[in-house]
Scaffold this motif. Structure first.
Motif, PDB file in Angstrom:
ATOM      1  N   VAL A   1       0.783  -0.920  -0.026  1.00 29.58           N
ATOM      2  CA  VAL A   1      -0.074  -0.292   0.033  1.00 29.58           C
ATOM      3  C   VAL A   1       0.790   1.668   0.283  1.00 29.58           C
ATOM      4  O   VAL A   1       0.595   2.234  -0.327  1.00 29.58           O
ATOM      5  CB  VAL A   1      -1.114  -0.153   1.179  1.00 29.58           C
ATOM      6  CG1 VAL A   1      -1.455   1.480   1.643  1.00 29.58           C
ATOM      7  CG2 VAL A   1      -1.863  -1.544   1.281  1.00 29.58           C
ATOM      8  N   ARG A   2       2.196   1.033   1.030  1.00 30.24           N
ATOM      9  CA  ARG A   2       3.129   2.003   0.583  1.00 30.24           C
ATOM     10  C   ARG A   2       3.719   2.723  -0.731  1.00 30.24           C
ATOM     11  O   ARG A   2       3.133   3.907  -1.204  1.00 30.24           O
ATOM     12  CB  ARG A   2       4.459   1.893   1.803  1.00 30.24           C
ATOM     13  CG  ARG A   2       5.059   2.679   1.833  1.00 30.24           C
ATOM     14  CD  ARG A   2       6.225   2.675   2.398  1.00 30.24           C
ATOM     15  NE  ARG A   2       5.772   2.262   4.235  1.00 30.24           N
ATOM     16  CZ  ARG A   2       6.865   1.870   4.995  1.00 30.24           C
ATOM     17  NH1 ARG A   2       8.024   1.082   3.993  1.00 30.24           N
ATOM     18  NH2 ARG A   2       6.442   0.943   6.034  1.00 30.24           N
ATOM     19  N   GLN A   3       3.884   1.637  -0.798  1.00 36.75           N
ATOM     20  CA  GLN A   3       4.381   1.955  -2.632  1.00 36.75           C
ATOM     21  C   GLN A   3       2.970   2.003  -3.668  1.00 36.75           C
ATOM     22  O   GLN A   3       3.155   2.124  -4.296  1.00 36.75           O
ATOM     23  CB  GLN A   3       5.351   0.658  -3.472  1.00 36.75           C
ATOM     24  CG  GLN A   3       6.259   1.022  -2.163  1.00 36.75           C
ATOM     25  CD  GLN A   3       7.784  -0.317  -2.822  1.00 36.75           C
ATOM     26  OE1 GLN A   3       6.687  -1.085  -3.342  1.00 36.75           O
ATOM     27  NE2 GLN A   3       8.595  -0.258  -2.319  1.00 36.75           N
ATOM     28  N   GLY A   4       1.669   2.037  -3.428  1.00 40.59           N
ATOM     29  CA  GLY A   4       0.853   1.889  -3.879  1.00 40.59           C
ATOM     30  C   GLY A   4       0.873   0.683  -5.835  1.00 40.59           C
ATOM     31  O   GLY A   4       0.824   0.112  -6.453  1.00 40.59           O
ATOM     32  N   ARG A   5       1.279  -0.744  -5.095  1.00 44.98           N
ATOM     33  CA  ARG A   5       2.454  -0.941  -5.746  1.00 44.98           C
ATOM     34  C   ARG A   5       0.985  -2.748  -5.849  1.00 44.98           C
ATOM     35  O   ARG A   5       1.118  -3.004  -4.394  1.00 44.98           O
ATOM     36  CB  ARG A   5       3.985  -2.535  -5.185  1.00 44.98           C
ATOM     37  CG  ARG A   5       3.902  -3.377  -6.048  1.00 44.98           C
ATOM     38  CD  ARG A   5       5.060  -3.716  -5.331  1.00 44.98           C
ATOM     39  NE  ARG A   5       5.862  -5.886  -5.864  1.00 44.98           N
ATOM     40  CZ  ARG A   5       6.709  -6.082  -5.243  1.00 44.98           C
ATOM     41  NH1 ARG A   5       7.046  -5.032  -4.515  1.00 44.98           N
ATOM     42  NH2 ARG A   5       6.912  -6.986  -5.701  1.00 44.98           N
TER      43      ARG A   5
END
Length: 223
Positions: free
Chosen positions: A194-198
């Protein structure tokens, strides 16, 4: 009416399952029922996706990431972790509801606490798809939440619910990539950060597909 009575129906089924475990367990469940009644948006008609996994693996974060806007969050008296409920929309139409559940640890059923029993009973009695979330980076915490322990819980649940629509997710993929020799993820698992949007678009697509399967199998509708 359905939204208001759905928690009672679910808890009634849970009470029947746990009736043999003693008065104390039933009293705790009545407390759970009082808390659930304060959430008017729980509906047995809407297809449901249940996020399951160990504590501290990022389930609530995924509920927020998958839901349109901020999901409802209930701070229940019976747990410091809380339970989150959100809704997923597809093209403006309600696709279903997404719910967090209390964490499961790798231990015998007889050793589980009331919150773990609630998670298991919810899976038993609520028509739903499952997203099993694991953090294989080694950062989930205690020994019973180690990567190997999480995978053992996953395998046991998959064997118990072999026909349930199922999505495996490895959360905190950025930490997983940086970990020293982490275990391989389950076959077909989505790596999500979620942090990277990955991995979020792929997860959202898989969630919509799973909710569509639940809708088709159960004839579930919207609110």
């Amino acid at each position: 009416r359905d939204a208001a009575t759905a928690p009672d129906a679910v808890l009634a089924a849970i009470e029947r399952e746990l009736a043999g475990r003693g008065r104390r367990a039933l009293e705790e469940l009545r407390g759970h029922q009082r808390a659930l009644r304060r959430i008017p948006t729980v509906s047995l008609r809407a297809p449901t996706l249940v996020l399951v996994g160990a504590p501290n693996v990022g389930k609530s974060t995924l509920v927020r990431a998958l839901s349109t806007g901020e999901p409802e969050v209930g701070n229940y008296a019976f747990t410091t972790r809380g339970v989150s409920l959100g809704h997923v929309y597809d093209g403006g139409a309600l696709a279903g509801q997404v719910m967090d559940t209390p964490g499961l640890l790798d231990r015998d059923a007889a050793a589980r606490n009331a919150m773990e029993d609630l998670t298991m009973a919810t899976m038993d009695h609520l028509p739903s798809a499952v997203v099993f979330v694991c953090d294989l980076s080694g950062h989930a915490g205690e020994r019973t939440s180690s990567p190997d322990a999480q995978l053992a819980v996953r395998d046991a649940l998959r064997a118990r619910f072999p026909r349930r629509p199922w999505i495996d997710v490895v959360s905190k993929a950025d930490l997983y990539d940086a970990a020293d020799a982490p275990p391989p993820p389950p076959d077909g698992a989505l790596l999500v950060s979620v942090r990277q949007g990955r991995g979020l678009p792929e997860l959202r697509a898989a969630v919509l597909d799973a909710l569509a399967v639940v809708r088709r199998l159960t004839g579930g509708g919207g609110e």
